[in-house]
Design an enzyme around this catalytic site. Sequence first.
Site, short mmCIF file in Angstrom:
data_model
loop_
_atom_site.label_atom_id
_atom_site.label_comp_id
_atom_site.label_asym_id
_atom_site.label_seq_id
_atom_site.Cartn_x
_atom_site.Cartn_y
_atom_site.Cartn_z
N GLU A 265 0.90 -1.16 0.00
CA GLU A 265 0.00 0.00 0.00
C GLU A 265 0.92 1.19 0.00
O GLU A 265 1.73 1.36 0.91
CB GLU A 265 -0.88 -0.06 1.25
CG GLU A 265 -2.03 0.92 1.20
CD GLU A 265 -1.86 2.02 2.21
OE1 GLU A 265 -2.03 1.77 3.41
OE2 GLU A 265 -1.53 3.14 1.79
N CYS A 302 -2.45 8.13 4.58
CA CYS A 302 -2.66 7.61 3.23
C CYS A 302 -3.97 8.11 2.63
O CYS A 302 -4.11 8.23 1.43
CB CYS A 302 -2.62 6.09 3.24
SG CYS A 302 -3.25 5.37 4.76
#
Length: 525
Positions: A265, A302
């Site tokens: 990720e 994120c």
Amino acid sequence: MKLTGNLLIGAQEVSATRGTLMALNPAIDAHIPPEFALGGVEEVDRAARLADEAFDSYNHTTLAERASFLERIADGLDAVASELAQRASLETGLPVAQLEGETGKAAMQFRQFATVVRQGRFRQATVDPAQPERQPRPRMDHRMQKIAIGPIAIFGASNFPISYSVAGGDTASALAAGCPVILKAHNAHPGASEVQARVIREAVAASGFHEGVFSLVRGGGNEVGEALVDHPLIRGVAFTGSEAGGMALYRRAQLRPEPIPVFTEMTSVNPTFVLPDALANRGREIGDGFAERMLVTVGQACLKPAILLAIDGAGFEVLKDAMIARVEAMHARTMLTPGIFQAYRKNVERQLSAGAAEIAAGGKGDGPWDGQSVLFEVDGAAMLEEPSLAEEVFGPAALLVRVADAGQLIALAKRFRGQLSATMHIDSRDRVLASSLLPVLERLTGRIVVNAFAHPQEVSYASIHGGPFPATSDSRFTSVGMSAIERFLRPVCYQGFPDELLPEALRSGNPLGIWRLTDGELSRA
Ligand code: NAP
């Protein structure tokens, strides 16, 4: 809890073989004791061998045993919540209250995965009984279940020192799947990592499991990370961090004699599209809400909304003024590490040289690594010319895009690389444009949000924290939410087995009472 700074390999305390490091308090640029051991390939090998030894017994624990183990970890996290948050705050500059919340979230994730394990649905048990009379030829009995893929190497993230770190969702979902875990601690928060690792280790011992179910390693440079990805007994990798780091590890794993899955990720700007009716009716509220979310955790998230696109017209200046007011009111705050602060400064310069205009800046800070908030503006035509403007600036910066018309909005949406999330703000007269934008966003991202903000992330059965590259290396999976477990499972089909030799989940009469697909029909029979 007393911190020793040792590597925790199974039940063993292992001292340094490659020197030591001390945690840095980024708020005051001062080191915090104790010294933390750094290891190398030998320690990775020890941990991998133990994990491999542990695999068969751990993978065959009953659903009830494994669920209780996960609940023990949750209870352990609750018991150290205050101490853990204090230590993590010293090592990251993030507020204690926020980190207590993160600990609570981490504990909740372990409890949620305990429920997933007890329900047994993750096995996806499927039974196609024999059909000896079937024409033109008989069918043999086929049964399928998902099993754990083997020992997993997990790279703890820097930015959420608990819920995406040692006791984060990657660890919870891998352990729930039945995979032993070797955790590479992030060097930005070694003390917080040790506290969490000790909680997990105590739960392993209290459950009577093999010590190799969990180990914590740490290294300087790339040696430990590379050794984990290369080790033949490691069967999968989960990573949260930079695109450069994630892709280096991903490529490395594909070059092994036996390639393994690597779930990374990496990067996302979470574009936010404000459609005309919503802009005219709610410009101030949306601009303020966007800037508030972009500044949370000093923009080091994120899911930070980093780019807002709106068509120039009624409400645009109101929205812009609200964003400017929120950014200017924000005093600079400590960033996670000197390296992340320096990368932030460099990326802010990159935005300026790519043609973005700085329209607001927050107050300057006193600390050495305080990140000052910045708001940039650019028009849609310039953004189409300069794709680098759409790259992530990890920190408290955002870009407002003044879009010419609906056609340009769609063209801009199509230019983004893969994203973790995208957001639309819409009111009733925006439906037609929203319908045109939607298929573009479905191709772009793993999560589409309407009239809210993507951050913070909910952890639930339907949660998706994933998306096309470079948001992740595999858009079919999520790293957050209950289906994160699927990354660490693989199907095995048992053909023509006598009942007593079958795994319990597949036996006749369904002794576990779990949901199964029998001849294509879901039932608990
Ligand atoms: P990182 O540099 O990618 O490091 C993450 C972890 O991977 C660390 O443990 C690191 O070890 C290891 N690693 C990285 N590259 C490696 C390689 N080639 N070989 C072996 N191990 C490797 O990420 P970070 O330290 O968290 O932050 C740096 C930047 O990443 C940030 O400025 C930001 O841009 C980005 N980031 C993005 C997100 C997001 O969610 N979008 C989250 C966190 C960070 P060492 O520390 O020992 O090198």
